[in-house]
Design a protein around this motif. Structure first.
Motif, PDB file in Angstrom:
ATOM      1  N   ARG A 163      18.627  17.365  54.853  1.00  8.16           N
ATOM      2  CA  ARG A 163      18.619  18.758  55.309  1.00  8.16           C
ATOM      3  C   ARG A 163      19.538  19.627  54.454  1.00  8.16           C
ATOM      4  N   PRO A 164      19.191  19.802  53.165  1.00 10.56           N
ATOM      5  CA  PRO A 164      20.065  20.565  52.260  1.00 10.56           C
ATOM      6  C   PRO A 164      20.035  22.051  52.613  1.00 10.56           C
ATOM      7  N   PRO A 165      21.060  22.797  52.210  1.00 13.80           N
ATOM      8  CA  PRO A 165      21.034  24.252  52.431  1.00 13.80           C
ATOM      9  C   PRO A 165      19.909  24.897  51.641  1.00 13.80           C
ATOM     10  N   PRO A 170      15.023  26.300  45.147  1.00 16.32           N
ATOM     11  CA  PRO A 170      15.404  25.137  45.954  1.00 16.32           C
ATOM     12  C   PRO A 170      16.158  24.110  45.119  1.00 16.32           C
ATOM     13  N   PRO A 171      17.102  23.393  45.720  1.00 10.01           N
ATOM     14  CA  PRO A 171      17.912  22.430  44.952  1.00 10.01           C
ATOM     15  C   PRO A 171      17.145  21.136  44.666  1.00 10.01           C
ATOM     16  N   ILE A 172      17.696  20.366  43.728  1.00  8.27           N
ATOM     17  CA  ILE A 172      17.220  19.014  43.434  1.00  8.27           C
ATOM     18  C   ILE A 172      18.071  18.045  44.244  1.00  8.27           C
ATOM     19  N   ILE A 173      17.418  17.139  44.961  1.00  7.91           N
ATOM     20  CA  ILE A 173      18.114  16.249  45.900  1.00  7.91           C
ATOM     21  C   ILE A 173      18.211  14.853  45.303  1.00  7.91           C
ATOM     22  N   LEU A 193       9.876  13.474  49.640  1.00  9.77           N
ATOM     23  CA  LEU A 193       9.805  14.776  48.988  1.00  9.77           C
ATOM     24  C   LEU A 193      10.749  15.773  49.633  1.00  9.77           C
ATOM     25  N   ASN A 194      11.033  15.615  50.910  1.00 12.29           N
ATOM     26  CA  ASN A 194      11.947  16.540  51.595  1.00 12.29           C
ATOM     27  C   ASN A 194      13.409  16.175  51.401  1.00 12.29           C
ATOM     28  N   GLY A 195      13.688  15.109  50.646  1.00 17.90           N
ATOM     29  CA  GLY A 195      15.061  14.708  50.369  1.00 17.90           C
ATOM     30  C   GLY A 195      15.602  13.654  51.296  1.00 17.90           C
ATOM     31  N   ASP A 196      14.912  13.352  52.401  1.00 17.53           N
ATOM     32  CA  ASP A 196      15.401  12.337  53.325  1.00 17.53           C
ATOM     33  C   ASP A 196      15.282  10.953  52.691  1.00 17.53           C
ATOM     34  N   LEU A 197      16.150  10.043  53.125  1.00 13.58           N
ATOM     35  CA  LEU A 197      16.130   8.668  52.636  1.00 13.58           C
ATOM     36  C   LEU A 197      15.489   7.787  53.711  1.00 13.58           C
ATOM     37  N   TYR A 211      26.613   6.652  52.363  1.00 12.59           N
ATOM     38  CA  TYR A 211      25.324   7.248  51.996  1.00 12.59           C
ATOM     39  C   TYR A 211      25.546   8.761  51.886  1.00 12.59           C
ATOM     40  N   ILE A 212      25.515   9.293  50.685  1.00 10.48           N
ATOM     41  CA  ILE A 212      25.855  10.708  50.472  1.00 10.48           C
ATOM     42  C   ILE A 212      24.671  11.407  49.809  1.00 10.48           C
ATOM     43  N   CYS A 213      24.236  12.496  50.407  1.00 12.41           N
ATOM     44  CA  CYS A 213      23.145  13.304  49.846  1.00 12.41           C
ATOM     45  C   CYS A 213      23.761  14.447  49.033  1.00 12.41           C
TER      46      CYS A 213
END
Length: 1303
Positions: A163-165, A170-173, A193-197, A211-213
Motif C-alpha cells: 500500500r505505497p503512497p 506512481p512509484p516503483i515497488i 502488480l500492486n506491490g503486495d508480496l 520484510y520491508i516494502c
C-alpha cells in the motif's frame, strides 16, 4: 507523409526537398534558392502533452517553430492569455517560444500547474501546439500505521500488503530486508502488480522480522520505506512442543501434520473480472494462487490463440504480458492454477479501446494562384473520434471568411485560391481517451521557374542501359518542361524518350549516338529558364575469358583465368571471392592481373571461386568450381628454378603483330606459374631489354602487338615458386615498317603567361610512339567566335609554343597534330584556351553595409561588368579593419582582415566584429592575375553589446558582519558601462541557497564593503557588468564571514584572499564505536575522483596511516582501532596534490565487557547444578531416614537460599540494540528501555552483537530510519547524545544511490 516519387540517387538533397514541396510538403527554408519564399509557421518541437516536472528544478516548456518571416510566439494558460511580462519568474528564450519558469530562485512549481498552449504566428498564418498539461511530480511520505506481527502456520498462504503512497508518477515497488538485500522470489513467493508480496504457502525459512516494502519515485530520485513487517511461521515441531506443555499424551498424538491443499486464487478474486486497455499499450494480466504443493499457472485465450511474437510470461508465469495490443486482442483470457490436488481458474474479459490515431493526417499544401486543392484529416479510434477544424488557431466557424474554402466534414476543399488564402489549419480528432492535433498550412505562391540541377552536369552511362538526365525545377504555377538535344536541336518527342513529372528525361536504351548535349527548358506564365547537361555513353565491361572448372591433386597448383574487356576511359578493379566471401589471408593465393593462382592446394581450398570486375558504372562476374583430390604418395622432391625456355620461333609476321612460340625448359619439380616476354629495340635502344607481357605457365604461344619503326628481338623467362629462370636465347630480329603517327599529343592546353600572349603546351610522344623518323608537331590556333582562319606552324619535337600579340583574355580554339616523314596523325580534337589575363580594370560599385548586430554585418556591392574583369572571375575580396573602439576612444595597430567570396556573389557576411567600434572596408574583384582596384572605403559602426565578465572578483577583509569586494572592469566593455549588478545569498551546510539580494553599483566604482551580514556564514556572490544593451556574463565567488572577533578564518579564506572552492571535500563526519569508525564526507568537484582516508592518533607525531577507498564512494569504515583513544582523520583525492579536507578528531568508545550470556546454557553451571541436585538428593535421603527416626530438615528453605537472581536467563526479546528502533507505534515510541536491556551505556552496538546491524552498510552506530520510514539522501555526521528514555527519530540518511542499483 505523402508517398514520394522515385528520383535518381544522384539528385542532390536539395532537390529532394523541392520535390517534397511541390508535392504539398514542407518548404525547405534552409535552401539558398528558396530563402526568399514566404511560408506560414510550422511547429517543429514541443513538450509532451502530459508533462510531469521535477518541483526542485526550473520548468522548461518547449515550443519551437519555423517560418518565413520568422514567427512570433504567445501562450495561453488554462484557456486565457498568459502575459509572461507580468511574471518575473517566467522568461521566453530569444528567437523561440520556449518558456523557462524559474523555480530554483524562489518560485513554486505548484503555482504553475495548468494547461498551456503555444501559438506561433507570422503574416501567413498561425500554428498552435498541443495542450501541454504541467504537473509537478510528487513523492508523499508513507502514512504511519501500526503493523501487527504475522503468525502463520506452515503451509498456509500469506499476503503482505505494501500500500505505497500515491505519487506522481506512481512509484516503483520492491521488497528488501534491513541489510538492503532483495528478498528472493520464486513460484512460491512473488510480488504482485500492486506491490503486495504473496506467499502461495509459507515455510519455516520465511520467518523473519524485516520484510520491508520500498517505493522509489524516479522524478525526485527519492525512496520511501514502509515499516518492517514481522512474519513468524509455526512448524509442526514447534506446535507439538507447545501442545506437549499443555495437553495430555493422548492430545499430542492427535496433532495433524502439514496438509496439502488444492489451489485457491489470491488475486484476482472471484471467477471473472474485466479489464480495459488502450490500443498500442502493454496489456498486463495477473493470477496468483495459494496452495500446497505450489500451484503452476497456465494461460489460454478462449476461442483463439495468444498472439505470437507479442506474448511474454513474467513473474514465474503469473503475469501475462502482451505488447502493442490492438482491437483484435479483445476477448476472454483464462488463467488456470493447478497442483496435484486440483485446479482453479479465473476468466478476465479484456476490451481494447483506442485513443484517436491517424489514418490520413493533413499535409502542407503549396498552391499557385487560381489552383485547387484539398486538406484531408481522417482518424480512427474506439469510440470513433469527432473531427473539428480551426483556422490560424480559431474555430473555423468563427474564423474570417474565405470564399475559396469549403469545409466538408473531414475535408476542406479549396477552389481558385489567391495569395490571401494562405493560412495554417488545425485538425482536432478527439474521443474520451485522448485527442490528436495536427497543423497543416496552405501556402499560395507566385514564383517564376528555377532550375536546380547544376549547369553542364556530366552523366556517364553504359551502352544499352537507361540514362536519366535530371532537370529539377521549382516554380509556381508549376512550370512546363521541354527537352532539346544539341544547341539548336528540335524538341524531343517519341517513344524512345520517357518524360517524368519531376523533370527527368529518361532514355530507356542509350546508344552510342545518344552522346551529346541536352537542354532542359522550364517555363510558366511568370518566366522561362533553361539548363544544359551532357551525356557520354561508355562500352560495357565484359569477361572475355571466364574461369573454368578445375580438378587438382592435393598439394598441387591451380590457376583460374579472368580476362576482361572494358571501355578505355573506365578503370576496372578485379576482386576474387571464395564461396562468396573474401579470399583466405594466405600467401598461397596469388592474384595476378587476369588470373588467380593457388599454390600447394589443400582440402580446405575446395569451393567456388568468383571473379568480379567493377567499374564506376557497371559490374560483371563469373564463377568456377575447384575440386581437390588426394595425391598419390611421392618420394622426396628436390625443387629448383626452371630451366630457361628454348627454340624461340617467330611466325605470322604482320605490320602490327607477330606470334612468338617457345618450348619450356624443365620445371625442376615446381610448376611454372607464368612466362615473362621481354623485347629489345635494336634500332633505338640496343642492349636494353623491356617488359612486353606475361602469360600463364600453361601457355607456350602468344600474339604480340608491335609498333611501327622498331627492330624487335624477343626472349622468354620462366617463373615458378622457387624463382625466375635464366632468359632464353634471343629470337631472330624483326623490323617493322615505318608509318605515320597513330596518336596525337595529350594534355593540350592554352594559357597565357602575359596579357598579350598565348602559351600552347602538350605532352610529347614517347619513343616508338613516333612510328617513324622525323617526328614534328603542327600547332594550330584561331580566335573563338570570330570568323578567322586557322593559323598553323610546324615545330620540332618540343612541347611548347608561344603565340604573341594576342588580345587580353580572349578564347582560342587550339589543336596540336603529330607528323613524321610518312605523314600526319589523325585529325586532333580541339581544345579551348585563353590568352593571358590582366588585372581587373574597375572596382565594385554601390558598396553598402547593413549592420545586423553588434558582431555581424552584411555587405552588398554591384558586380563589375565581366568585360572589365579581363580574366577568369574568381570572386570578390572584402578588406575590413577596425579603426577605433567607441568606448575607449583609443586607436591601435590596424589589422586588416580579408574575406574572399567565390564566384559572382554580390553580398557577404562579416562575422566576428567587435561591438561599439568603428570599421572601414572596401571591396575588390579578383581574377587569375590578381586583384583589381579597391572601392572607396566605407565606414560603418557596430552598436553596443553586452560586456564580458568583470576581469576579476576578490573578497577580502572578512569580519563578523562584513566582507570587502574588489573587482576589475571587463576586458571587453563592448559599450559604455552603465552599472554593475551584485547578487548574493547565504549557503547552509546542505548546499541550500538562501534569499537572493541584488545591489546595483555605479560603473565608476571598483570596490564595495558589504555590511550587516551574518557571522560565520558562507555567501555566494554573482557579479556582472551592464551596458544599455543588457547584462554581460557573470563571475561567481564564495566567501565566509568570521566566527568571532578573534578573526578565525574559514578554510576557504587565507590571508584575506579567497582560495578556490572547487574541487573540495567538506563536512567530514565520524561515527565511532569501540574498534571501528564510519567516516563520511561531501565532495564537490569533477566526477570519478578516487578518495583515500588518512588517520592517526591525535597529538602523536607518527606518520599518517592511509587507506584507499574502493570506487568513488563518500564513506569508509576504519577498522582495528584502539578503544577509548582519540584519533585525527582527514580525506583526500588521488592525483590532486595537496587536495585534502580539514582534519576531524573523534574518540572510540571505552572497552566494554563481553556480551552477557545466559549462564543456564554454560557447561560449568550445568555441572554445578548437577552436583547441587545430587547433594540435595543425598540430603533428602538422609532426611527421610532421619524423619523416619523423628528428625526433620528444612530442605525447601535451603533450596530457596541458593536462588541467585543474577543467574536468571534473559529473554531474547527483552534487549534493544543501539538506536535501531522497533518502529512499532506512537504509543511505544517513548517507552523507557526494558529492564534487563543489554544496550551498552554509551548507546553503541558492537558489530558482533547484531549480524543484521546497519553498521555493515555504512551508517555507523548512529544510522537509523525516520519515523515515516523514508531515507535521507546523505550520510549523517556526529549527533548529540540522546536521553536514555526512548528513541526519537533523527535525520539519519540512507544511501539512495545504493537503492537505485536494486531497481
Amino acid at each position: 507523409m505523402m508517398k514520394k516519387k522515385s528520383i535518381p540517387a544522384s539528385k542532390p538533397f536539395l532537390i529532394l526537398f523541392l520535390c517534397q514541396m511541390i508535392s504539398a510538403l514542407d518548404v525547405p527554408l534552409d535552401s539558398k534558392l528558396l530563402e526568399e519564399l514566404s511560408q506560414p509557421p510550422t511547429i517543429t518541437h514541443q513538450s509532451p502533452k502530459d508533462y510531469i516536472v521535477d518541483p526542485r528544478e526550473n520548468i522548461v516548456i518547449q515550443c519551437e517553430a519555423k517560418g518565413k518571416p520568422p514567427p512570433s510566439f504567445s501562450w495561453t494558460r488554462n484557456g486565457t492569455h498568459f502575459d509572461i511580462d507580468k511574471d518575473a519568474q517566467v522568461t521566453m528564450k530569444p528567437n523561440s517560444g520556449t518558456l523557462v519558469i524559474n523555480i530554483m530562485n524562489g518560485g513554486k512549481a505548484e503555482a504553475y500547474e495548468g494547461v498551456y498552449q503555444c501559438t506561433a504566428r507570422n503574416e501567413r498564418g498561425a500554428a498552435i501546439s498541443n495542450n501541454i498539461v504541467i504537473r509537478p511530480s510528487r513523492s508523499p511520505l508513507w502514512t504511519k500505521e501500526k503493523l501487527e506481527p504475522h503468525q502463520v502456520r506452515e503451509g498456509d498462504s500469506l499476503v503482505l500488503h505494501c500500500r505505497p503512497p500515491v505519487g506522481l508518477p506512481p512509484p516503483i515497488i520492491f521488497w528488501m530486508d534491513n541489510a538492503f538485500q532483495r528478498l528472493p522470489q520464486s513460484e512460491r513467493v512473488s510480488q504482485g502488480l500492486n506491490g503486495d508480496l504473496y506467499f502461495s504457502n509459507v515455510q519455516p525459512e520465511d520467518t523473519r522480522e524485516d520484510y520491508i516494502c520500498y517505493a522509489r519515485f524516479n522524478h525526485t530520485q527519492t525512496i520511501q520505506q514502509k515499516q518492517p513487517i514481522s512474519v513468524k511461521v509455526f512448524s509442526l515441531d514447534s506446535l507439538n512442543d507447545t501442545i506437549a506443555a499443555n495437553l495430555s499424551d493422548t492430545d499430542i498424538y492427535g496433532a495433524k501434520p502439514v496438509t496439502e491443499r488444492q489451489p485457491v486464487l489470491l488475486t484476482p478474486t472471484g471467477s471473472t473480472s474485466t479489464k480495459v486497455e488502450l490500443r498500442g499499450n502493454v496489456l498486463l494480466l495477473e493470477c496468483i494462487a495459494a496452495g500446497l504443493p505450489t500451484p503452476v499457472i497456465r494461460w489460454i485465450k478462449e476461442g483463439g490463440e495468444l498472439p505470437a511474437n507479442r506474448t511474454f510470461f513474467e513473474n514465474f508465469k503469473k503475469t501475462l504480458k502482451i505488447i502493442d495490443v490492438s482491437e483484435a486482442d479483445s476477448g476472454n483470457y483464462k488463467c488456470i492454477a493447478r497442483n496435484t490436488l486440483g485446479s482453479v481458474h479465473h476468466v478476465i474479459s479484456v476490451t481494447v479501446k483506442a485513443a484517436p490515431y491517424w489514418i490520413t493526417a493533413p499535409r502542407n499544401l503549396v498552391l499557385s494562384p487560381g489552383e485547387d486543392g484539398t486538406l484531408i484529416c481522417r482518424a480512427n479510434g474506439n469510440p470513433k473520434p469527432s473531427i473539428s477544424w480551426l483556422a490560424n488557431g480559431v474555430p473555423i466557424a468563427i474564423a474570417p471568411e474565405d470564399p475559396s474554402r469549403k469545409v466538408d466534414g473531414d475535408t476542406i476543399i479549396f477552389s481558385h485560391v489567391q495569395e490571401r488564402s494562405s493560412a495554417v489549419y488545425q485538425c482536432n480528432a478527439s474521443n474520451e481517451y485522448g485527442y490528436l492535433l495536427a497543423n497543416a498550412f496552405v501556402n499560395v505562391l507566385a514564383e517564376p521557374p528555377r532550375i536546380l540541377t547544376p549547369a553542364n552536369k556530366l552523366y556517364q552511362v553504359i551502352a544499352d542501359s537507361p540514362a536519366l538526365l535530371d532537370c529539377a525545377y521549382f516554380g509556381s504555377p508549376k512550370p512546363e518542361i521541354e527537352w532539346f538535344k544539341g544547341v539548336k536541336g528540335s524538341i524531343l518527342r517519341g517513344n524512345e524518350y520517357v518524360f517524368h513529372d519531376n523533370g527527368t528525361l529518361e532514355i530507356p536504351v542509350a546508344q552510342k549516338d545518344s552522346t551529346g548535349t541536352y537542354t532542359c527548358v522550364a517555363r510558366n506564365e511568370l518566366g522561362k529558364i533553361q539548363n544544359e547537361v551532357h551525356l557520354e555513353i561508355k562500352d560495357p565491361t565484359m569477361i572475355i575469358k571466364q574461369p573454368e572448372y578445375k580438378v587438382v591433386q592435393r598439394y598441387g597448383q591451380v590457376s583460374f583465368e579472368c580476362i576482361i574487356k572494358h571501355d578505355s576511359t573506365l578503370l576496372p578493379t578485379v576482386i576474387w571471392l571464395k564461396d562468396n566471401d573474401e579470399l583466405p589471408d594466405d600467401e598461397r593465393f596469388l592474384v595476378g592481373k587476369d588470373n588467380l593462382t593457388i599454390m600447394n592446394v589443400t582440402d580446405k581450398d575446395d569451393g567456388t571461386y568468383t571473379c568480379i570486375v567493377n567499374t564506376t558504372l557497371d559490374s560483371v562476374s563469373a564463377s568456377a568450381v575447384l575440386t581437390v583430390v588426394a595425391a598419390p604418395p611421392t618420394p622426396a622432391i628436390i625443387y629448383a628454378r626452371p630451366n630457361p625456355p628454348f627454340d624461340l620461333e617467330l611466325t605470322g609476321q604482320l605490320e602490327r603483330s607477330i606470334e612468338l612460340s617457345w618450348i619450356p625448359g624443365d620445371e625442376n619439380n615446381s610448376p611454372i606459374t607464368h612466362f615473362v616476354i621481354e623485347y629489345e629495340d635494336g634500332l633505338h635502344e640496343p642492349g636494353v631489354w623491356h617488359y612486353q607481357t606475361e602469360v600463364p605457365g600453361t601457355q607456350t604461344t602468344v600474339q604480340l602487338k608491335l609498333s611501327p619503326y622498331v627492330n624487335y628481338s624477343f626472349r622468354v623467362v620462366a617463373v615458378n615458386k622457387i624463382g625466375r629462370s635464366q632468359p632464353s636465347e634471343p629470337s631472330e630480329q624483326y623490323l617493322t615498317k615505318s608509318a605515320s603517327p597513330d596518336e596525337n599529343p595529350a594534355n593540350v592546353q592554352g594559357i597565357g603567361s602575359e596579357p598579350d600572349n598565348l602559351v600552347i603546351t602538350w605532352e610529347s610522344l614517347k619513343g616508338f610512339q613516333s612510328n617513324g623518323p622525323g617526328l614534328q608537331y603542327k600547332v594550330s590556333w584561331r580566335q573563338k567566335d570570330v570568323d578567322d582562319e586557322w593559323t598553323s606552324v610546324i615545330v620540332a619535337n618540343v612541347s611548347k609554343y608561344i603565340v604573341s600579340g594576342t588580345p587580353t583574355f580572349v578564347p582560342y580554339e587550339i589543336k596540336v597534330q603529330a607528323l613524321n616523314d610518312l605523314g600526319y596523325a589523325p585529325e586532333p580534337s580541339e581544345v579551348i584556351g585563353h590568352s593571358g589575363e590582366d588585372l581587373p580594370m574597375v572596382a565594385p560599385g554601390n558598396v553598402q553595409v547593413h549592420v545586423i548586430n553588434s558582431t555581424l554585418a552584411k555587405v552588398h556591392w554591384d558586380p563589375v561588368p565581366l568585360k572589365t574583369v579581363r580574366g577568369h572571375l574568381q570572386g570578390y575580396k572584402v578588406y575590413y579593419w577596425k579603426v577605433q573602439s567607441l568606448s575607449r576612444r583609443s586607436r591601435r595597430h590596424v589589422e586588416k582582415k580579408i574575406l574572399t567570396f567565390r564566384g559572382n556573389k554580390t553580398f557577404g557576411m562579416l562575422p566576428g566584429l567587435e561591438p561599439y567600434s568603428s570599421y572601414k572596408l572596401n571591396v575588390r574583384v579578383v581574377n587569375g592575375k590578381g586583384e583589381g582596384p579597391a572601392s572607396p572605403d566605407k565606414v560603418f559602426k557596430t552598436p553596443e553589446g553586452v560586456p564580458s565578465s568583470p576581469s576579476y572578483l576578490k573578497i577580502t577583509n572578512p569580519t563578523l558582519d562584513s566582507l570587502t569586494l574588489e573587482w576589475g572592469s571587463p576586458t571587453h566593455p563592448n559599450g559604455v558601462l552603465t552599472s554593475y549588478i551584485l547578487k548574493f545569498q547565504p549557503i547552509n551546510n546542505t548546499h541550500e541557497l538562501g534569499p537572493l539580494v541584488e545591489i546595483r553599483i555605479p560603473a565608476n566604482e571598483s570596490s564595495l564593503i558589504l555590511k550587516n551580514l551574518n557571522y560565520s556564514t558562507r555567501y555566494k556572490f554573482y557579479f556582472n557588468a551592464q551596458t544599455s544593451v543588457g547584462s554581460g556574463s557573470q563571475i561567481t565567488e564564495e566567501a565566509v564571514t568570521i566566527m568571532d572577533e578573534a578573526g578565525i578564518l574559514h578554510p576557504a579564506v587565507v590571508a584575506g584572499k579567497v582560495q578556490p572552492l572547487y574541487p573540495r571535500i567538506r563536512n567530514v563526519t565520524t561515527a565511532a564505536a569501540e574498534t571501528y569508525a564510519n567516516i563520511s564526507w561531501e565532495y564537490e568537484g569533477p566526477d570519478h575522483a578516487n578518495f583515500y582516508v588518512e588517520y592517526g592518533v591525535a597529538g602523536s607525531k607518527e606518520d599518517w596511516k592511509k587507506e584507499i577507498v574502493n570506487g568513488s564512494r563518500s564513506f569508509f569504515v576504519l577498522k582495528g582501532l584502539t578503544p577509548g583513544t582519540a584519533y585525527k582523520v582527514r580525506v583526500g583525492a588521488e592525483g590532486l596534490s595537496g587536495f585534502r579536507s580539514s582534519e576531524d578528531v573523534f574518540e572510540t568508545g571505552p572497552a566494554m565487557a563481553s556480551r552477557q550470556v545466559d549462564i543456564a546454557t554454560q557447561g560449568w553451571f550445568i555441572g554445578l547444578m548437577c552436583a547441587v541436585a545430587l547433594l540435595i538428593l543425598i540430603l533428602l535421603i538422609v532426611c527421610f531416614i532421619r524423619r523416619n527416626k523423628g528428625g526433620k530438615y528444612p530442605v525447601k528453605e535451603k533450596e530457596d537460599a541458593h536462588a541467585d537472581p543474577e543467574i536468571q536467563p534473559m529473554k531474547e526479546d527483552d534487549g534493544t540494540f543501539g538506536e535501531y528502533r522497533s518502529l512499532e507505534s506512537d504509543a511505544e515510541d517513548h517507552k523507557p528501555l526494558k529492564k534487563g536491556s543489554r544496550t551498552p551505556s554509551d548507546r553503541t552496538v558492537k558489530k558482533e552483537d547484531s549480524d543484521d546491524s546497519l553498521v555493515d552498510y555504512g551508517e555507523g552506530v548512529n544510522g537509523q530510519f525516520n519515523e515515516d520510514g523514508s531515507f535521507i539522501g546523505q550520510y549523517s555526521g556526529k549527533k548529540e547524545k540522546e536521553p536514555a528514555e526512548g528513541n526519537e527519530s533523527s535525520e539519519a540518511p540512507s544511501p539512495v544511490n545504493a537503492m537505485n542499483s536494486f531497481v
